[in-house]
Design a protein around this motif. Structure first.
Motif, PDB file in Angstrom:
ATOM      1  N   UNK A 121     -16.176 -26.245  -8.967  1.00  0.00           N
ATOM      2  CA  UNK A 121     -17.591 -25.924  -8.739  1.00  0.00           C
ATOM      3  C   UNK A 121     -18.153 -24.881  -9.714  1.00  0.00           C
ATOM      4  N   UNK A 122     -17.275 -24.228 -10.492  1.00  0.00           N
ATOM      5  CA  UNK A 122     -17.732 -23.244 -11.470  1.00  0.00           C
ATOM      6  C   UNK A 122     -17.995 -21.857 -10.889  1.00  0.00           C
ATOM      7  N   UNK A 123     -17.766 -21.669  -9.582  1.00  0.00           N
ATOM      8  CA  UNK A 123     -17.982 -20.362  -8.951  1.00  0.00           C
ATOM      9  C   UNK A 123     -17.009 -19.340  -9.532  1.00  0.00           C
ATOM     10  N   UNK A 124     -17.523 -18.131  -9.800  1.00  0.00           N
ATOM     11  CA  UNK A 124     -16.685 -17.060 -10.323  1.00  0.00           C
ATOM     12  C   UNK A 124     -16.382 -16.064  -9.207  1.00  0.00           C
ATOM     13  N   UNK A 125     -15.127 -15.591  -9.172  1.00  0.00           N
ATOM     14  CA  UNK A 125     -14.728 -14.618  -8.160  1.00  0.00           C
ATOM     15  C   UNK A 125     -13.658 -13.708  -8.735  1.00  0.00           C
ATOM     16  N   UNK A 126     -13.432 -12.599  -8.055  1.00  0.00           N
ATOM     17  CA  UNK A 126     -12.505 -11.577  -8.529  1.00  0.00           C
ATOM     18  C   UNK A 126     -11.319 -11.464  -7.574  1.00  0.00           C
ATOM     19  N   UNK A 127     -10.121 -11.314  -8.145  1.00  0.00           N
ATOM     20  CA  UNK A 127      -8.926 -11.068  -7.347  1.00  0.00           C
ATOM     21  C   UNK A 127      -8.235  -9.822  -7.887  1.00  0.00           C
ATOM     22  N   UNK A 128      -7.454  -9.202  -7.022  1.00  0.00           N
ATOM     23  CA  UNK A 128      -6.676  -8.031  -7.413  1.00  0.00           C
ATOM     24  C   UNK A 128      -5.220  -8.295  -7.099  1.00  0.00           C
ATOM     25  N   UNK A 129      -4.351  -7.905  -8.024  1.00  0.00           N
ATOM     26  CA  UNK A 129      -2.916  -8.037  -7.813  1.00  0.00           C
ATOM     27  C   UNK A 129      -2.301  -6.647  -7.913  1.00  0.00           C
ATOM     28  N   UNK A 130      -1.329  -6.378  -7.041  1.00  0.00           N
ATOM     29  CA  UNK A 130      -0.646  -5.092  -7.076  1.00  0.00           C
ATOM     30  C   UNK A 130       0.779  -5.248  -6.595  1.00  0.00           C
ATOM     31  N   UNK A 131       1.555  -4.229  -6.814  1.00  0.00           N
ATOM     32  CA  UNK A 131       2.949  -4.232  -6.397  1.00  0.00           C
ATOM     33  C   UNK A 131       3.021  -3.915  -4.911  1.00  0.00           C
ATOM     34  N   UNK A 132       3.797  -4.676  -4.205  1.00  0.00           N
ATOM     35  CA  UNK A 132       4.059  -4.390  -2.800  1.00  0.00           C
ATOM     36  C   UNK A 132       5.395  -3.673  -2.746  1.00  0.00           C
ATOM     37  N   UNK A 133       5.336  -2.420  -2.339  1.00  0.00           N
ATOM     38  CA  UNK A 133       6.556  -1.620  -2.292  1.00  0.00           C
ATOM     39  C   UNK A 133       7.453  -2.096  -1.147  1.00  0.00           C
ATOM     40  N   UNK A 134       8.752  -1.999  -1.355  1.00  0.00           N
ATOM     41  CA  UNK A 134       9.699  -2.293  -0.285  1.00  0.00           C
ATOM     42  C   UNK A 134       9.477  -1.272   0.822  1.00  0.00           C
ATOM     43  N   UNK A 135       9.656  -1.696   2.051  1.00  0.00           N
ATOM     44  CA  UNK A 135       9.438  -0.818   3.186  1.00  0.00           C
ATOM     45  C   UNK A 135      10.488   0.291   3.202  1.00  0.00           C
ATOM     46  N   UNK A 136      10.041   1.499   3.006  1.00  0.00           N
ATOM     47  CA  UNK A 136      10.927   2.655   3.030  1.00  0.00           C
ATOM     48  C   UNK A 136      11.019   3.163   4.463  1.00  0.00           C
ATOM     49  N   UNK A 137      12.223   3.441   4.915  1.00  0.00           N
ATOM     50  CA  UNK A 137      12.459   3.958   6.260  1.00  0.00           C
ATOM     51  C   UNK A 137      12.844   5.423   6.171  1.00  0.00           C
ATOM     52  N   UNK A 138      12.405   6.191   7.148  1.00  0.00           N
ATOM     53  CA  UNK A 138      12.756   7.604   7.239  1.00  0.00           C
ATOM     54  C   UNK A 138      13.786   7.753   8.348  1.00  0.00           C
ATOM     55  N   UNK A 139      14.912   8.380   8.013  1.00  0.00           N
ATOM     56  CA  UNK A 139      15.958   8.645   9.002  1.00  0.00           C
ATOM     57  C   UNK A 139      15.675  10.021   9.594  1.00  0.00           C
ATOM     58  N   UNK A 140      15.307  10.040  10.877  1.00  0.00           N
ATOM     59  CA  UNK A 140      14.987  11.286  11.560  1.00  0.00           C
ATOM     60  C   UNK A 140      16.270  12.050  11.894  1.00  0.00           C
ATOM     61  N   UNK A 141      16.127  13.291  12.335  1.00  0.00           N
ATOM     62  CA  UNK A 141      17.287  14.127  12.668  1.00  0.00           C
ATOM     63  C   UNK A 141      18.151  13.513  13.763  1.00  0.00           C
ATOM     64  N   UNK A 142      17.525  12.754  14.681  1.00  0.00           N
ATOM     65  CA  UNK A 142      18.275  12.115  15.769  1.00  0.00           C
ATOM     66  C   UNK A 142      18.771  10.718  15.378  1.00  0.00           C
ATOM     67  N   UNK A 143      18.749  10.417  14.064  1.00  0.00           N
ATOM     68  CA  UNK A 143      19.210   9.145  13.478  1.00  0.00           C
ATOM     69  C   UNK A 143      18.345   7.932  13.815  1.00  0.00           C
ATOM     70  N   UNK A 144      17.171   8.137  14.364  1.00  0.00           N
ATOM     71  CA  UNK A 144      16.244   7.030  14.608  1.00  0.00           C
ATOM     72  C   UNK A 144      15.536   6.716  13.295  1.00  0.00           C
ATOM     73  N   UNK A 145      15.399   5.423  12.997  1.00  0.00           N
ATOM     74  CA  UNK A 145      14.687   4.982  11.792  1.00  0.00           C
ATOM     75  C   UNK A 145      13.210   4.799  12.121  1.00  0.00           C
ATOM     76  N   UNK A 146      12.374   5.248  11.201  1.00  0.00           N
ATOM     77  CA  UNK A 146      10.937   5.135  11.370  1.00  0.00           C
ATOM     78  C   UNK A 146      10.358   4.687  10.034  1.00  0.00           C
ATOM     79  N   UNK A 147       9.332   3.854  10.050  1.00  0.00           N
ATOM     80  CA  UNK A 147       8.673   3.458   8.804  1.00  0.00           C
ATOM     81  C   UNK A 147       8.083   4.697   8.128  1.00  0.00           C
ATOM     82  N   UNK A 148       8.201   4.758   6.791  1.00  0.00           N
ATOM     83  CA  UNK A 148       7.553   5.840   6.057  1.00  0.00           C
ATOM     84  C   UNK A 148       6.056   5.668   6.230  1.00  0.00           C
TER      85      UNK A 148
END
Length: 153
Positions: A34-61
Motif C-alpha cells: 500500500x506504500x504506507x510508511x511507518x517507523x520501528x525501533x529495535x533494541x537489545x533485550x537484556x537477559x533477566x538478571x536475578x538478585x540473590x537476597x541475604x535469605x537466598x531468595x531470588x528476585x528479578x532485578x
C-alpha cells in the motif's frame, strides 16, 4: 514486520539510524503493497538478571527499585535528576555487563554506596545507614568520621 495500515508483511527499509547512543536502531519502513510508511525501533533485550537476597531468595532485578533507593537517599539534597539517572544507568549497565544471571544484593548495595559516596556524602550516609543496618549511633558516627578522614577530591 506487519504494516499497520493494511497488515501486509512485505516492506522495505527506507532509512536506519542509531538511537540511545547505539543501543538501538530506528528504522523507517515502507509497505510494498500500500506504500504506507511507518517507523520501528529495535533494541537489545537484556537477559533477566536475578538478585540473590541475604535469605537466598531470588528476585528479578528491578531498575525502578534501584532508582527509588537512590532517590530516597538523595531526598532534599542538591542532587540533580540527571545525576540520579546517570547513576541508575551506570549501575544497571555495570551489573548486566559483569553478571550473567545472578548478582548478590550485597554487590548491588556496594555499587550504589560507591556511586553515592562520589556524588553526595550525605546521601551516601543515608543509604549506608539503611543498607548496613547501623545498630546504634556509634556506628553512624564512625561512618561519618571515616568520610571526614578521607582526602578531599
Amino acid at each position: 514486520m506487519r504494516c499497520p495500515e493494511c497488515g501486509c508483511q512485505d516492506d522495505k527499509v527506507v532509512d536506519s539510524r542509531a538511537v540511545k547512543e547505539g543501543a538501538g536502531v530506528r528504522r523507517r519502513r515502507e509497505c510494498l503493497k500500500c506504500g504506507h510508511r511507518f517507523t520501528t525501533y529495535e533494541g537489545i533485550i537484556q537477559a533477566e538478571l536475578k538478585v540473590v537476597k541475604k535469605n537466598n531468595i531470588l528476585e528479578d532485578f528491578d531498575r525502578d527499585k534501584l532508582r527509588r533507593g537512590i532517590e530516597n537517599a538523595c531526598y532534599k539534597r542538591a542532587v540533580r535528576i540527571e545525576d540520579i539517572d546517570r547513576l541508575v544507568d551506570e549501575i544497571s549497565t555495570g551489573l548486566q555487563r559483569d553478571f550473567d544471571k545472578e548478582v548478590t544484593s550485597a554487590e548491588v548495595g556496594r555499587r550504589v554506596m560507591a556511586a553515592l559516596k562520589a556524588l553526595d556524602q550525605v546521601a551516601y550516609v543515608r543509604f549506608a545507614s539503611v543498607y548496613r543496618k547501623f545498630k546504634d549511633v556509634e556506628e553512624f558516627i564512625d561512618e561519618i568520621r571515616s568520610l571526614s578522614d578521607q582526602p578531599k577530591s
